[in-house]
Design a protein around this motif. Structure first.
Motif, PDB file in Angstrom:
ATOM      1  N   ASP A  40      -0.655  13.111  -1.825  1.00  0.00           N
ATOM      2  CA  ASP A  40      -0.281  14.390  -2.443  1.00  0.00           C
ATOM      3  C   ASP A  40       0.899  14.239  -3.396  1.00  0.00           C
ATOM      4  OD1 ASP A  40      -2.283  15.786  -1.191  1.00  0.00           O
ATOM      5  OD2 ASP A  40      -0.994  16.756   0.296  1.00  0.00           O
ATOM      6  N   HIS A  41       1.925  13.513  -2.978  1.00  0.00           N
ATOM      7  CA  HIS A  41       3.116  13.365  -3.821  1.00  0.00           C
ATOM      8  C   HIS A  41       2.778  12.642  -5.119  1.00  0.00           C
ATOM      9  CE1 HIS A  41       7.155  12.088  -5.118  1.00  0.00           C
ATOM     10  NE2 HIS A  41       7.614  13.074  -4.369  1.00  0.00           N
ATOM     11  N   GLN A  42       1.967  11.611  -5.026  1.00  0.00           N
ATOM     12  CA  GLN A  42       1.610  10.838  -6.211  1.00  0.00           C
ATOM     13  C   GLN A  42       0.710  11.646  -7.148  1.00  0.00           C
ATOM     14  OE1 GLN A  42       1.378   9.392  -2.958  1.00  0.00           O
ATOM     15  NE2 GLN A  42       3.471   8.650  -3.344  1.00  0.00           N
ATOM     16  N   VAL A 230       7.124  -7.756  -5.205  1.00  0.00           N
ATOM     17  CA  VAL A 230       7.228  -7.204  -3.858  1.00  0.00           C
ATOM     18  C   VAL A 230       8.347  -6.184  -3.810  1.00  0.00           C
ATOM     19  CG1 VAL A 230       7.776  -7.716  -1.446  1.00  0.00           C
ATOM     20  CG2 VAL A 230       6.301  -9.264  -2.745  1.00  0.00           C
ATOM     21  N   ARG A 231       8.067  -5.048  -3.187  1.00  0.00           N
ATOM     22  CA  ARG A 231       9.090  -4.021  -2.982  1.00  0.00           C
ATOM     23  C   ARG A 231       9.082  -3.633  -1.495  1.00  0.00           C
ATOM     24  NH1 ARG A 231      11.290  -0.148  -6.467  1.00  0.00           N
ATOM     25  NH2 ARG A 231      11.086  -1.805  -8.023  1.00  0.00           N
ATOM     26  N   ALA A 249       8.290   6.425  -7.048  1.00  0.00           N
ATOM     27  CA  ALA A 249       9.220   5.789  -7.978  1.00  0.00           C
ATOM     28  C   ALA A 249       8.840   4.324  -8.225  1.00  0.00           C
ATOM     29  CB  ALA A 249      10.645   5.885  -7.442  1.00  0.00           C
ATOM     30  N   ALA A 250       8.430   3.627  -7.175  1.00  0.00           N
ATOM     31  CA  ALA A 250       8.012   2.237  -7.329  1.00  0.00           C
ATOM     32  C   ALA A 250       6.760   2.143  -8.198  1.00  0.00           C
ATOM     33  CB  ALA A 250       7.758   1.614  -5.958  1.00  0.00           C
ATOM     34  N   LEU A 251       5.829   3.050  -7.994  1.00  0.00           N
ATOM     35  CA  LEU A 251       4.621   3.078  -8.819  1.00  0.00           C
ATOM     36  C   LEU A 251       4.957   3.382 -10.274  1.00  0.00           C
ATOM     37  CD1 LEU A 251       2.180   5.048  -6.494  1.00  0.00           C
ATOM     38  CD2 LEU A 251       1.922   2.693  -7.213  1.00  0.00           C
ATOM     39  N   LEU A 255       4.145   0.976 -13.452  1.00  0.00           N
ATOM     40  CA  LEU A 255       3.213   1.395 -14.472  1.00  0.00           C
ATOM     41  C   LEU A 255       3.857   1.553 -15.837  1.00  0.00           C
ATOM     42  CD1 LEU A 255       1.289   4.091 -12.416  1.00  0.00           C
ATOM     43  CD2 LEU A 255       0.457   1.824 -13.054  1.00  0.00           C
ATOM     44  N   THR A 256       5.152   1.778 -15.873  1.00  0.00           N
ATOM     45  CA  THR A 256       5.805   2.060 -17.154  1.00  0.00           C
ATOM     46  C   THR A 256       6.867   1.042 -17.559  1.00  0.00           C
ATOM     47  OG1 THR A 256       7.435   3.500 -16.081  1.00  0.00           O
ATOM     48  CG2 THR A 256       5.422   4.537 -16.905  1.00  0.00           C
TER      49      THR A 256
END
Length: 259
Positions: A40-42, A230-231, A249-251, A255-256
């Motif tokens: 949901d958040h993503q 790795v995160r 935030a990691a995604l 991606l950017t």
């Protein structure tokens, strides 16, 4: 709420965001006994600017159908849905069992996966002798107790008990046959020796307190990836619901602004 019939199952999915958005579509695949709302958040974050697809795997959430005996069968469902939506290339994000499905797709159809994100997932289920015995015995206990024990230990220490109980109730609503066949499929999954074939950029996000699929196992997988970052996040196995903003935030970074 769109749906698609696939081999006797009705798959429920969401397809949101602009068709000509920023980059290729994002495809989110949930884990064992979960559903598409893990993301949901993503969805809320990414859908305003790019196309986002998420589905309930067969027998999970609002999708019908019997359980799948292999991860490859579940991967086939995802690909059939994407073909139906005329999506040729995508970023694939999978949590736990969903990460196994994602790896299966990346290995079978590398030309379609632009980037890969594995959340609390591994390439091979590995057990010590003691834990292997415990897991085997656990399948003999009453079904609801089996599910409750697995979901309870999926969260990091200190996570609110009432929220954990809600997730246990939701997971217990998944049909027994679906739960047990998918459980067997995960235990049989092993692509560790083929990981070097996955040459797309990969982000491996893991909860530090994950006891279901320990960090040590993920790092063994990470070393085999040709191009992986790795995160580690202060969470358990259910990272998408324990720390959704940190995962997003990691995604976003990957991606950017990532590699």
């Amino acid at each position: 709420m769109p749906q698609l019939e696939v081999d006797g199952a009705i798959l429920t999915y969401d397809d949101e965001g602009p068709r000509e958005g920023d980059g290729v579509p994002l495809v989110f695949v949930h884990g064992w006994t979960a559903d598409r709302h893990r993301w949901d958040h993503q969805l809320e974050h990414f859908a305003p600017k790019r196309r986002v697809i998420r589905l309930d795997l067969r027998g999970h959430g609002e999708s019908s159908g019997a359980g799948s005996r292999t991860i490859e069968e579940l991967a086939r469902d995802v690909l059939i849905l994407l073909d139906h939506l005329k999506i040729d290339r995508f970023v694939l994000v999978g949590h736990s069992m969903g990460g196994m499905i994602a790896q299966s797709i990346a290995l079978g159809h590398p030309e379609r996966v632009e980037r890969l994100v594995l959340v609390n997932s591994i390439s091979r289920m590995t057990y010590s002798r003691g834990r292997g015995l415990l897991m085997a015995v656990s399948t003999l206990v009453p079904f609801k107790l089996f599910v409750a024990a697995n979901i309870q230990r999926a969260f990091a220490p200190g996570y609110p008990r009432e929220e954990i109980r809600a997730y246990i109730r939701a997971s217990s609503a998944t049909p027994r046959e679906v739960v047990m066949t998918c459980y067997s499929a995960m235990r049989a999954f092993d692509v560790l020796d083929r990981v070097p074939e996955i040459r797309v950029p990969a982000l491996l996000v893991h909860g530090y307190h994950d006891v279901q699929l320990p960090v040590k196992q993920m790092l063994r997988m990470a070393k085999a990836y040709p191009d992986a970052v790795v995160r580690i996040i202060d969470a358990g196995h259910e990272l998408p619901v324990e720390k959704p903003a940190e995962l997003t935030a990691a995604l976003d970074w990957f991606l950017t602004g990532g590699p």
